[in-house]
Motif scaffolding. Structure first.
Motif, PDB file in Angstrom:
ATOM      1  N   GLY A  73       0.778  -1.224   0.000  1.00 25.22           N
ATOM      2  CA  GLY A  73       0.000   0.000   0.000  1.00 25.22           C
ATOM      3  C   GLY A  73       0.811   1.276   0.000  1.00 25.22           C
ATOM      4  O   GLY A  73       0.239   2.371  -0.053  1.00 25.22           O
ATOM      5  N   GLU A  74       2.143   1.177   0.033  1.00 25.15           N
ATOM      6  CA  GLU A  74       2.992   2.372  -0.002  1.00 25.15           C
ATOM      7  C   GLU A  74       3.196   2.813  -1.445  1.00 25.15           C
ATOM      8  O   GLU A  74       3.367   1.990  -2.346  1.00 25.15           O
ATOM      9  N   VAL A  75       3.189   4.121  -1.676  1.00 28.58           N
ATOM     10  CA  VAL A  75       3.435   4.676  -3.004  1.00 28.58           C
ATOM     11  C   VAL A  75       4.884   5.130  -3.103  1.00 28.58           C
ATOM     12  O   VAL A  75       5.420   5.753  -2.185  1.00 28.58           O
ATOM     13  N   LEU A  76       5.519   4.794  -4.214  1.00 30.45           N
ATOM     14  CA  LEU A  76       6.885   5.214  -4.489  1.00 30.45           C
ATOM     15  C   LEU A  76       6.865   6.083  -5.739  1.00 30.45           C
ATOM     16  O   LEU A  76       6.269   5.713  -6.748  1.00 30.45           O
ATOM     17  N   LEU A  77       7.521   7.237  -5.656  1.00 29.87           N
ATOM     18  CA  LEU A  77       7.520   8.203  -6.749  1.00 29.87           C
ATOM     19  C   LEU A  77       8.941   8.561  -7.151  1.00 29.87           C
ATOM     20  O   LEU A  77       9.850   8.569  -6.324  1.00 29.87           O
ATOM     21  N   CYS A  78       9.100   8.886  -8.429  1.00 26.99           N
ATOM     22  CA  CYS A  78      10.396   9.279  -8.947  1.00 26.99           C
ATOM     23  C   CYS A  78      10.191  10.368  -9.991  1.00 26.99           C
ATOM     24  O   CYS A  78       9.500  10.150 -10.985  1.00 26.99           O
ATOM     25  N   ALA A  79      10.744  11.541  -9.747  1.00 23.87           N
ATOM     26  CA  ALA A  79      10.700  12.607 -10.749  1.00 23.87           C
ATOM     27  C   ALA A  79      11.878  12.427 -11.693  1.00 23.87           C
ATOM     28  O   ALA A  79      13.013  12.226 -11.263  1.00 23.87           O
ATOM     29  N   GLY A  80      11.625  12.489 -12.987  1.00 28.72           N
ATOM     30  CA  GLY A  80      12.680  12.256 -13.968  1.00 28.72           C
ATOM     31  C   GLY A  80      12.630  10.833 -14.477  1.00 28.72           C
ATOM     32  O   GLY A  80      11.549  10.246 -14.614  1.00 28.72           O
ATOM     33  N   PRO A  81      13.788  10.218 -14.770  1.00 30.09           N
ATOM     34  CA  PRO A  81      13.803   8.844 -15.295  1.00 30.09           C
ATOM     35  C   PRO A  81      13.069   7.887 -14.353  1.00 30.09           C
ATOM     36  O   PRO A  81      13.387   7.818 -13.169  1.00 30.09           O
ATOM     37  N   ALA A  82      12.096   7.162 -14.892  1.00 30.84           N
ATOM     38  CA  ALA A  82      11.265   6.295 -14.059  1.00 30.84           C
ATOM     39  C   ALA A  82      11.436   4.818 -14.387  1.00 30.84           C
ATOM     40  O   ALA A  82      11.378   3.976 -13.493  1.00 30.84           O
ATOM     41  N   ASN A  83      11.622   4.489 -15.649  1.00 32.11           N
ATOM     42  CA  ASN A  83      11.814   3.094 -16.070  1.00 32.11           C
ATOM     43  C   ASN A  83      12.879   3.049 -17.146  1.00 32.11           C
ATOM     44  O   ASN A  83      12.947   3.918 -18.024  1.00 32.11           O
ATOM     45  N   CYS A  84      13.688   2.026 -17.098  1.00 38.00           N
ATOM     46  CA  CYS A  84      14.801   1.893 -18.051  1.00 38.00           C
ATOM     47  C   CYS A  84      14.318   1.622 -19.469  1.00 38.00           C
ATOM     48  O   CYS A  84      13.258   1.030 -19.684  1.00 38.00           O
TER      49      CYS A  84
END
Length: 380
Positions: free
Chosen positions: A166-177
């Motif tokens: 149930g935890e959300v993980l976020l990434c600004a910029g490159p997200a997937n290879c």
């Protein structure tokens, strides 16, 4: 979400789980989704987008932005190992990436929209085919039906084993290879196994290329220089003792954080293959399959997801590293402010594409609530 609504969506997820369809073959799944959208009074239901893609439109009738929520339709060619009553009924196929759960979450969003249309603009629910091969998003966007519904903002999620439930993980910029499958075919000439010198065997070239290609990228830190090359398949000659081989085949997955680094890695790999083949007197053919460009998140779209999580009390953390696995969702970011976020499936949960993986039903209300909060913040 009421217990009754959750129970209904869970039953639907289990039904979808039993009948997975492979990339490009999602005929029955797409038909079921279209029926579900019509039952939720979507203002328009588009089918056959980019193959078997489906779009459900909920329109306010007022000027405003178009917000899209995207999920995937396809399953995998993997035999499921499960004692669940709803386990796959199709031999050799399984929803072992969680796309059944993703679909149901987006239908849960449709439940909300059926009760309360956006106050401005419109919402487009995208059910995309062929994500697993990297072909679906490209075909979806290229379809003439896409232009009239092209979004200004687009969001998607993927469940993520290893992250707290149930935890959300976020990434600004490159997200997937970025990644692609490189298929190398080496062509020589067969000969009798008693006279191998009269043929041209690719055995030495194949034996040389396997470690050399693997050595081009060993992984490491997920930065601009990241490169990972994984040998996934090799074949030499035919299954016989009487013939010295005249052909070989080698499959290698190339993976990088950026598209620019991918182009460099391709050049290195092709140069190595070509030089080796020439040295051994072999013809060579190089083709590519399962091509995924890098997926990059828009900073403002990421902030919108973070704000939605904060308003809901959903735990949310940020990372500076993209995921190693690839996603064709990045195609939608070429024309819209896009964000892919990850929703924890549990720290000890089986990995994606494992034969014993199953989507956690507890994530359904979390995904529905986050998507719905994002929609409210943009179009009311």
């Amino acid at each position: 979400m009421s217990p009754e609504a959750l129970a209904r969506l869970t039953r639907l997820r289990h039904e979808l789980h039993q009948y997975p369809e492979l990339s490009g073959q999602e005929t029955e799944t797409a038909a079921r989704i279209a029926d579900e959208l019509r039952a939720r009074d979507a203002d328009q239901v588009l089918t056959g987008i980019g193959g078997h893609g489906v779009g459900g439109i909920f329109d306010s009738g007022q000027p405003g932005p178009t917000v899209a929520i995207r999920c995937e339709l396809d399953g995998l060619p993997i035999q499921e190992i499960s004692d669940a009553s709803y386990a796959s009924r199709v031999v050799g196929r399984g929803h072992l990436c969680g796309h059944d759960g993703h679909m149901v979450m987006v239908l849960g969003v449709a439940d909300h929209l059926a009760k309360a249309r956006p106050q401005k603009g419109r919402v487009v629910l995208i059910f995309q085919p062929a994500e697993e091969t990297g072909q679906g998003a490209v075909a979806f966007r290229a379809d003439p039906q896409f232009a009239p519904i092209e979004p200004d903002h687009v969001f998607s999620l993927h469940n993520l084993p290893g992250l707290s439930l149930g935890e959300v993980l976020l990434c600004a910029g490159p997200a997937n290879c970025a990644s692609r499958g490189m298929r190398v075919v080496l062509k020589g000439k067969t000969s009798h196994a008693a006279e191998p010198q009269d043929g041209v065997s690719p055995a030495k070239a194949l034996a040389s290329l396997i470690p050399q290609l693997a050595g081009l990228g060993s992984g490491g830190a997920l930065n601009a220089d990241f490169a990972l090359t994984t040998v996934t398949h090799a074949r030499l000659g035919e299954r016989t003792f009487g013939v010295a081989p005249g052909a070989a085949e080698l499959w290698v997955t190339l993976r990088t954080v950026s598209d620019a680094r991918m182009q460099n890695l391709i050049a290195e790999a092709e140069g190595l293959v070509t030089q080796t083949a020439e040295t051994q007197g072999l013809a060579v053919e190089i083709t590519y399959e399962d091509v995924f460009e890098a997926c990059t998140n828009n900073a403002q779209a990421v902030a919108t997801v973070a704000e939605a999580c904060a308003a809901l009390g959903v735990p949310c953390t940020f990372t500076t590293e993209p995921q190693k696995f690839s996603e064709d969702f990045g195609q939608f970011g070429k024309s819209a402010a896009a964000a892919m976020f990850w929703l924890g499936a549990g720290q000890a949960h089986p990995q994606l594409h494992n034969p014993d993986y199953d989507f956690p039903d507890a994530l359904i209300p979390v995904g529905v609530d986050v998507f719905s909060a994002v929609i409210r913040s943009l179009v009311g």
